[in-house]
Design a protein around this motif. Structure first.
Motif, PDB file in Angstrom:
ATOM      1  N   HIS A  85       0.598  -1.401   0.090  1.00  0.00           N
ATOM      2  CA  HIS A  85       0.034   0.154   0.155  1.00  0.00           C
ATOM      3  C   HIS A  85       1.012   1.309   0.027  1.00  0.00           C
ATOM      4  O   HIS A  85       1.528   1.403   0.870  1.00  0.00           O
ATOM      5  CB  HIS A  85      -0.753  -0.065   1.196  1.00  0.00           C
ATOM      6  CG  HIS A  85      -2.010   0.889   1.095  1.00  0.00           C
ATOM      7  ND1 HIS A  85      -3.216   0.850   1.833  1.00  0.00           N
ATOM      8  CD2 HIS A  85      -2.020   2.177   0.373  1.00  0.00           C
ATOM      9  CE1 HIS A  85      -3.840   1.867   1.701  1.00  0.00           C
ATOM     10  NE2 HIS A  85      -3.335   2.686   0.775  1.00  0.00           N
ATOM     11  N   LEU A  87       1.245   5.368  -0.167  1.00  0.00           N
ATOM     12  CA  LEU A  87       0.688   6.922   0.120  1.00  0.00           C
ATOM     13  C   LEU A  87       1.170   7.572  -0.534  1.00  0.00           C
ATOM     14  O   LEU A  87       2.455   7.847  -0.543  1.00  0.00           O
ATOM     15  CB  LEU A  87       0.398   7.035   1.617  1.00  0.00           C
ATOM     16  CG  LEU A  87      -0.031   8.436   1.907  1.00  0.00           C
ATOM     17  CD1 LEU A  87      -1.613   8.538   1.734  1.00  0.00           C
ATOM     18  CD2 LEU A  87       0.052   8.636   3.582  1.00  0.00           C
ATOM     19  N   THR A 135      -3.085   4.986  -2.196  1.00  0.00           N
ATOM     20  CA  THR A 135      -3.995   6.120  -1.631  1.00  0.00           C
ATOM     21  C   THR A 135      -3.291   7.481  -2.000  1.00  0.00           C
ATOM     22  O   THR A 135      -1.942   7.707  -1.713  1.00  0.00           O
ATOM     23  CB  THR A 135      -4.196   5.834  -0.176  1.00  0.00           C
ATOM     24  OG1 THR A 135      -4.735   4.921   0.206  1.00  0.00           O
ATOM     25  CG2 THR A 135      -5.026   7.109   0.353  1.00  0.00           C
ATOM     26  N   LYS A 156      -6.731  10.111  -9.324  1.00  0.00           N
ATOM     27  CA  LYS A 156      -7.338   8.881  -9.245  1.00  0.00           C
ATOM     28  C   LYS A 156      -7.254   8.500 -10.792  1.00  0.00           C
ATOM     29  O   LYS A 156      -7.058   7.142 -10.968  1.00  0.00           O
ATOM     30  CB  LYS A 156      -8.474   8.817  -8.549  1.00  0.00           C
ATOM     31  CG  LYS A 156      -9.157   7.507  -8.465  1.00  0.00           C
ATOM     32  CD  LYS A 156     -10.397   7.360  -7.446  1.00  0.00           C
ATOM     33  CE  LYS A 156     -10.635   5.961  -7.317  1.00  0.00           C
ATOM     34  NZ  LYS A 156     -11.993   5.965  -6.260  1.00  0.00           N
ATOM     35  N   ASP A 207      -7.602   4.653  -3.809  1.00  0.00           N
ATOM     36  CA  ASP A 207      -8.263   5.497  -2.919  1.00  0.00           C
ATOM     37  C   ASP A 207      -7.747   6.976  -2.911  1.00  0.00           C
ATOM     38  O   ASP A 207      -6.634   7.427  -3.185  1.00  0.00           O
ATOM     39  CB  ASP A 207      -8.433   4.853  -1.371  1.00  0.00           C
ATOM     40  CG  ASP A 207      -9.325   3.709  -1.512  1.00  0.00           C
ATOM     41  OD1 ASP A 207      -9.956   3.564  -2.129  1.00  0.00           O
ATOM     42  OD2 ASP A 207      -8.926   2.941  -0.600  1.00  0.00           O
ATOM     43  N   THR A 208      -8.751   7.876  -2.196  1.00  0.00           N
ATOM     44  CA  THR A 208      -8.240   9.375  -2.242  1.00  0.00           C
ATOM     45  C   THR A 208      -8.511   9.719  -0.818  1.00  0.00           C
ATOM     46  O   THR A 208      -9.518   9.158  -0.318  1.00  0.00           O
ATOM     47  CB  THR A 208      -8.830  10.295  -3.396  1.00  0.00           C
ATOM     48  OG1 THR A 208     -10.372  10.372  -3.203  1.00  0.00           O
ATOM     49  CG2 THR A 208      -8.379   9.895  -4.691  1.00  0.00           C
ATOM     50  N   ARG A 209      -7.913  10.733  -0.193  1.00  0.00           N
ATOM     51  CA  ARG A 209      -8.012  11.237   1.136  1.00  0.00           C
ATOM     52  C   ARG A 209      -7.906  12.686   0.973  1.00  0.00           C
ATOM     53  O   ARG A 209      -6.914  13.033   0.423  1.00  0.00           O
ATOM     54  CB  ARG A 209      -7.155  10.572   2.132  1.00  0.00           C
ATOM     55  CG  ARG A 209      -7.318   9.064   2.565  1.00  0.00           C
ATOM     56  CD  ARG A 209      -8.904   9.133   3.222  1.00  0.00           C
ATOM     57  NE  ARG A 209      -9.244   7.797   3.714  1.00  0.00           N
ATOM     58  CZ  ARG A 209      -8.893   7.074   4.908  1.00  0.00           C
ATOM     59  NH1 ARG A 209      -8.360   7.992   5.696  1.00  0.00           N
ATOM     60  NH2 ARG A 209      -9.216   6.074   5.136  1.00  0.00           N
ATOM     61  N   VAL A 217      -4.826   4.374   6.831  1.00  0.00           N
ATOM     62  CA  VAL A 217      -4.982   3.541   5.721  1.00  0.00           C
ATOM     63  C   VAL A 217      -3.872   2.173   5.703  1.00  0.00           C
ATOM     64  O   VAL A 217      -3.873   1.488   4.912  1.00  0.00           O
ATOM     65  CB  VAL A 217      -4.717   4.467   4.407  1.00  0.00           C
ATOM     66  CG1 VAL A 217      -5.510   5.723   4.243  1.00  0.00           C
ATOM     67  CG2 VAL A 217      -2.998   4.848   4.217  1.00  0.00           C
ATOM     68  N   CYS A 271      -0.353   2.211   5.304  1.00  0.00           N
ATOM     69  CA  CYS A 271       0.515   2.194   4.193  1.00  0.00           C
ATOM     70  C   CYS A 271       1.670   1.619   4.801  1.00  0.00           C
ATOM     71  O   CYS A 271       2.133   1.777   5.885  1.00  0.00           O
ATOM     72  CB  CYS A 271       0.692   3.391   3.493  1.00  0.00           C
ATOM     73  SG  CYS A 271       1.422   4.728   4.588  1.00  0.00           S
TER      74      CYS A 271
END
Length: 166
Positions: free
Chosen positions: A5, A7, A35, A71, A83-85, A103, A105
């Motif tokens: 993952h 980020l 993310t 994205k 995903d987005t944050r 998340v 990561c």
């Protein structure tokens, strides 16, 4: 070791764009989830109201649109899970103390600082804070490595050409 993952904090700067490109390459090689995050510094908008909604609401709308674009690029690049944050507050704290742990990561890829030496001395850079406080691996992409001809438009167009045939 494979990363699961990644980020990617983005701020719209050229350094951030280049770090985004490198992060996508890493994520593709590792078949990792991505993310993409942006932190809106709400302290800037504390007491300011705009004609059509508050400045912070407008900043959130802009950020949502920006993250949707990132994205889309990531998905077209072949990243399966994106995903987005959106965070609110000081980026140096929100990224490492809220978003990254939330998340889960195992790698953060960020651009190096775009601030000058005096600002870095007084405030410290976001990338410095990420390196100091992150509980996972961090890759800081240096400004000096950004090619002179790099633009988000050329990057996006190259991805479209590369993945439109797939």
């Amino acid at each position: 070791m494979n990363y699961q993952h990644v980020l990617i904090p983005v701020d719209g700067s050229i350094v951030s764009e280049y770090a985004f490109q490198k992060a996508l390459d890493i994520a593709k090689r590792n078949d990792a989830k991505v993310t993409i995050a942006h932190v809106v510094d709400i302290r800037t908008y504390a007491n300011v109201e705009a004609t059509h909604g508050s400045m912070s609401e407008n900043a959130d709308k802009y950020t949502e649109k920006m993250l949707a674009g990132y994205k889309d690029i990531a998905q077209k690049a072949g990243i399966k899970e994106v995903d987005t944050r959106i965070g609110h507050g000081a980026a140096r704290q929100v990224l490492t103390k809220e978003i990254a742990p939330d998340v889960q990561c195992d790698l953060i890829v960020c651009g190096s600082s775009g601030i000058n030496a005096l600002e870095r001395f007084v405030l410290g850079s976001v990338s410095e804070a990420i390196v100091r406080n992150a509980k996972c691996d961090v890759l800081v992409v240096r400004t000096e490595q950004v090619p002179d001809d790099f633009t988000l438009e050329s990057f996006t167009e190259a991805f479209r050409r590369e993945y439109s045939n797939n």
